[in-house]
Design a protein around this motif. Sequence first.
Motif, PDB file in Angstrom:
ATOM      1  N   UNK A   1      50.896  27.223  27.883  1.00 15.51           N
ATOM      2  CA  UNK A   1      49.733  27.358  28.761  1.00 15.51           C
ATOM      3  C   UNK A   1      49.461  25.973  29.340  1.00 15.51           C
ATOM      4  N   UNK A   2      49.695  25.765  30.627  1.00 17.91           N
ATOM      5  CA  UNK A   2      49.476  24.427  31.190  1.00 17.91           C
ATOM      6  C   UNK A   2      48.001  24.021  31.131  1.00 17.91           C
ATOM      7  N   UNK A   3      47.764  22.723  31.161  1.00 21.42           N
ATOM      8  CA  UNK A   3      46.404  22.207  30.987  1.00 21.42           C
ATOM      9  C   UNK A   3      45.411  22.860  31.970  1.00 21.42           C
ATOM     10  N   UNK A   4      45.815  22.906  33.220  1.00 27.30           N
ATOM     11  CA  UNK A   4      44.893  23.462  34.223  1.00 27.30           C
ATOM     12  C   UNK A   4      45.302  24.896  34.584  1.00 27.30           C
ATOM     13  N   UNK A   5      45.498  25.694  33.530  1.00 25.58           N
ATOM     14  CA  UNK A   5      46.018  27.054  33.715  1.00 25.58           C
ATOM     15  C   UNK A   5      45.225  27.892  34.714  1.00 25.58           C
ATOM     16  N   UNK A   6      43.889  27.683  34.760  1.00 29.68           N
ATOM     17  CA  UNK A   6      43.109  28.552  35.651  1.00 29.68           C
ATOM     18  C   UNK A   6      42.996  27.978  37.065  1.00 29.68           C
ATOM     19  N   UNK A   7      43.543  26.786  37.264  1.00 26.96           N
ATOM     20  CA  UNK A   7      43.472  26.148  38.589  1.00 26.96           C
ATOM     21  C   UNK A   7      44.850  26.091  39.262  1.00 26.96           C
ATOM     22  N   UNK A   8      45.834  26.746  38.656  1.00 25.73           N
ATOM     23  CA  UNK A   8      47.212  26.549  39.127  1.00 25.73           C
ATOM     24  C   UNK A   8      47.407  26.968  40.588  1.00 25.73           C
ATOM     25  N   UNK A   9      46.730  28.020  41.007  1.00 28.32           N
ATOM     26  CA  UNK A   9      46.838  28.449  42.408  1.00 28.32           C
ATOM     27  C   UNK A   9      46.318  27.362  43.340  1.00 28.32           C
ATOM     28  N   UNK A  10      45.161  26.805  42.976  1.00 28.44           N
ATOM     29  CA  UNK A  10      44.558  25.759  43.806  1.00 28.44           C
ATOM     30  C   UNK A  10      45.417  24.498  43.786  1.00 28.44           C
ATOM     31  N   UNK A  11      45.986  24.191  42.614  1.00 29.80           N
ATOM     32  CA  UNK A  11      46.852  22.997  42.515  1.00 29.80           C
ATOM     33  C   UNK A  11      48.075  23.184  43.421  1.00 29.80           C
ATOM     34  N   UNK A  12      48.676  24.376  43.338  1.00 29.42           N
ATOM     35  CA  UNK A  12      49.853  24.656  44.173  1.00 29.42           C
ATOM     36  C   UNK A  12      49.511  24.537  45.643  1.00 29.42           C
ATOM     37  N   UNK A  13      48.347  25.007  45.983  1.00 30.48           N
ATOM     38  CA  UNK A  13      47.900  24.964  47.360  1.00 30.48           C
ATOM     39  C   UNK A  13      47.701  23.509  47.830  1.00 30.48           C
ATOM     40  N   UNK A  14      47.167  22.682  46.942  1.00 28.83           N
ATOM     41  CA  UNK A  14      46.982  21.267  47.274  1.00 28.83           C
ATOM     42  C   UNK A  14      48.340  20.574  47.418  1.00 28.83           C
ATOM     43  N   UNK A  15      49.297  20.945  46.562  1.00 30.67           N
ATOM     44  CA  UNK A  15      50.641  20.346  46.661  1.00 30.67           C
ATOM     45  C   UNK A  15      51.296  20.743  47.997  1.00 30.67           C
ATOM     46  N   UNK A  16      51.108  21.992  48.389  1.00 30.11           N
ATOM     47  CA  UNK A  16      51.664  22.449  49.673  1.00 30.11           C
ATOM     48  C   UNK A  16      51.001  21.702  50.834  1.00 30.11           C
ATOM     49  N   UNK A  17      49.700  21.400  50.672  1.00 32.20           N
ATOM     50  CA  UNK A  17      48.991  20.628  51.702  1.00 32.20           C
ATOM     51  C   UNK A  17      49.574  19.211  51.769  1.00 32.20           C
ATOM     52  N   UNK A  18      49.894  18.671  50.616  1.00 28.39           N
ATOM     53  CA  UNK A  18      50.486  17.321  50.555  1.00 28.39           C
ATOM     54  C   UNK A  18      51.846  17.312  51.295  1.00 28.39           C
ATOM     55  N   UNK A  19      52.626  18.358  51.036  1.00 30.64           N
ATOM     56  CA  UNK A  19      53.934  18.460  51.722  1.00 30.64           C
ATOM     57  C   UNK A  19      53.739  18.529  53.237  1.00 30.64           C
ATOM     58  N   UNK A  20      52.720  19.256  53.650  1.00 31.88           N
ATOM     59  CA  UNK A  20      52.401  19.396  55.080  1.00 31.88           C
ATOM     60  C   UNK A  20      52.095  18.017  55.676  1.00 31.88           C
ATOM     61  N   UNK A  21      51.264  17.255  54.963  1.00 38.19           N
ATOM     62  CA  UNK A  21      50.869  15.931  55.473  1.00 38.19           C
ATOM     63  C   UNK A  21      52.083  14.993  55.529  1.00 38.19           C
ATOM     64  N   UNK A  22      52.910  15.085  54.506  1.00 38.28           N
ATOM     65  CA  UNK A  22      54.064  14.175  54.436  1.00 38.28           C
ATOM     66  C   UNK A  22      55.107  14.455  55.518  1.00 38.28           C
ATOM     67  N   UNK A  23      54.975  15.598  56.168  1.00 37.78           N
ATOM     68  CA  UNK A  23      55.889  15.900  57.291  1.00 37.78           C
ATOM     69  C   UNK A  23      55.358  15.293  58.587  1.00 37.78           C
TER      70      UNK A  23
END
Lengths: 427, 318
Positions: free
Chosen positions: B237-259
């Motif tokens: 069970x990852x530490x932020x198990x209940x925030x994983x969707x939001x974390x993934x979404x933030x990571x995808x936003x980071x990828x967007x910015x880095x492009x």
Amino acid sequence: MDAVKFYGNLIKNNIDKNNPSKSLNLIKTGLKFTSEKLKLSPVKAYPPSLQYLDKLCVDLLYDPIRYPENSCWVNLFAPSEIIHAFGIYPLFIEAFSSFLTGFKCEDFFIDKAEECGISNTLCSYHRGFLGAGSKNMLPKPRFAVTSSIACDGNINTFRYLSAKYDVPCYVIDIPYNYNEESISYVEQQLEEMIEMIEDVLGKKLDEDRLREVIQNENKTRTYMNTYLECLTDKYFPNTLTLEMYKLFATHVFMGRTETMKFYQMLAEDIKNYPDIEKDTNVKRIFWVHLIPFYQKTLREYFNLSKKYQLLGIDINFDYMGYLDEKNPLESIAKKMLLNCYNGKFERKIDNVVNMVKYLNADAVIDFHHFGCKQSSGGSALLKEAMQKNNIPYLSIDGDGVDRRGTQDGQIRTRLEAFFEMINNGGN
Amino acid sequence: MYYLGVDVGSVSTDIVLIDENFKIIDKVYLKTKGRPIKAIQDGFRELKKYKKEEILAAGTTGSGRQIAGYVIGADVVKNEITAHAVAALYIDKDVKTIIEIGGQDSKIITLKDGVVTDFAMNTVCAAGTGSFLDRQAERLEIPIDKFGEYALRSDSPVRIAGRCAVFAESDMIHKQQLGYCEEDIISGLCEALVRNYLNNLAKGKEIKQKVFFQGGVAANAGMKKAFENALGFEVYVPEYYSYMGAVGSAILAKEYYEKGNKTKFLGFNIADLSFNTKTIDCSGCSNRCEVVEMLRENKPIGFFGDRCGKWSEKVKAS
């Protein structure tokens, strides 16, 4: 204000006011109007063949309602050749229910069937038709014909409604196994069915006419094969509704000159479309079973899409052989027995695998229509076969005609995740 | 500088801010309660200490991702399957299976070499989801966050019929009336839900290790244990198990910015603006689309539901 919804409400209200003939007239007027509209202004984005099909299917549904004294009720797997040889207009019950969805009044008729005690687990294509029948909206046909291929639920629909309307009904029992005995068993039933129709109509089957119908069917098959050969490496526009309309051509109206003309035009039209370039981003999708043509998200993704090309549904390719005009009944019996929806589920799987490979499809979407047990029941087997063949596979659940049975959020999430998966090379 | 991820689910709305090193800087968890815009605004009020300029990109996910995207001015709007997979892979690139159980749906995601290769979602059945557990906790008058503790205290779980939420509830009542203790019933319920999940969602799928268990239900230690008992190996069970969707979404936003893309994020002050929606029946063609118009301070900011783009492109163009 949604004009179609308003029109659908008028159809519903007249049933509630115990005025079913007025509801039927509204349906007739709606079909006539649509046909005229498509004649005057066909959808510009469609090539001529698809414009032709778009109007043709409305007309083919309109005919038996307009001329009930020369009509019969059939299901998708009835032997159309014999019906056309008698010059009868078949009312294809699954199509009628789909048009109720088009008129946005399917919920009402489905509920009416349930009010009569019809189980809500019965296929909604049948519940819609039963609801219309239970409220006496359907015009009385001369007779009814169905078969046990793929769907045994439909047999009860036919028995119930033909008894209610007091019309003779013939149910063709199709055994699972293909052998001399089963061919002869089906052939005998076809003979009995012909006798029943002859008695009802008071005329003999014109064997020359049956041969002509079969010749038309074989020519249609040739055009269809030409089209499919081109489709292996070409883009060709499609929509959810048009793909479902092709069921008119490949099944109930197979053998009619109009159907032959449609496939002839299709085989010509596709030549004008570009080859799919290598390394292109176009994803070619092969669909299994039925399509909920009304569904918003699916329409958004697939209708005339150049990114996600809808190649076809497996039911349109459930039998691809030619018929023997010298032995028409034996040939029709073989066609029914060899339909890949008859018998073991593996036959359907083999057909899907073959079509996917032949059409160079990138992925398969399997739609499980509520109430159709063979579809959801076989999904694990189909998925296993797709995995073995490295074909990405998505299953989605919903209802082919009842809007209330399909969840948009679920479909959107699955579809988007699936497209991302196939675009990233996962399967 | 940060990246924002918003996961608007049927039961909860989760918001996270991550930094350049993917570290979670701040997080907010709220109940959606059927009002996604209000939930986002309430969450943003708690994040007002951050300036708009500090956010390099923003992403949304979850069943309310589209509406959330319009409200916050998201750069990336992605489905939750992708978002959960992205977050899990960031934490551990060896993860092969994700069990995600949220408020109203549950999913299984299979990964190979960092790519989603298969997934399945539950359909219309609520058995085994967070909402069902919530309801049982309420009925037993046990706080949901104590459910796991109760389950772990059990020595001999009672067998509960978990295939259907309705039958599971009546079976639980029956077992209570037979005198079984709450611990054994709750533990039995966890086992039933896991059995249901494995028989339905995971049917025909090979559950390969390493397995991540995420989503709100992962808070329930009884469920984790029941999965481990059924599978015969450890479930993480990852530490932020209940925030994983939001974390993934933030990571995808980071990828967007880095492009090299610029953000459309509207800032946390949207918390104080008024939002509403109205439905338009488009009469432009025979499709008769039901278009939803989204208004901010009574000015249209977005349209969705049109097939031809006539409405949705209107706002993009202006």
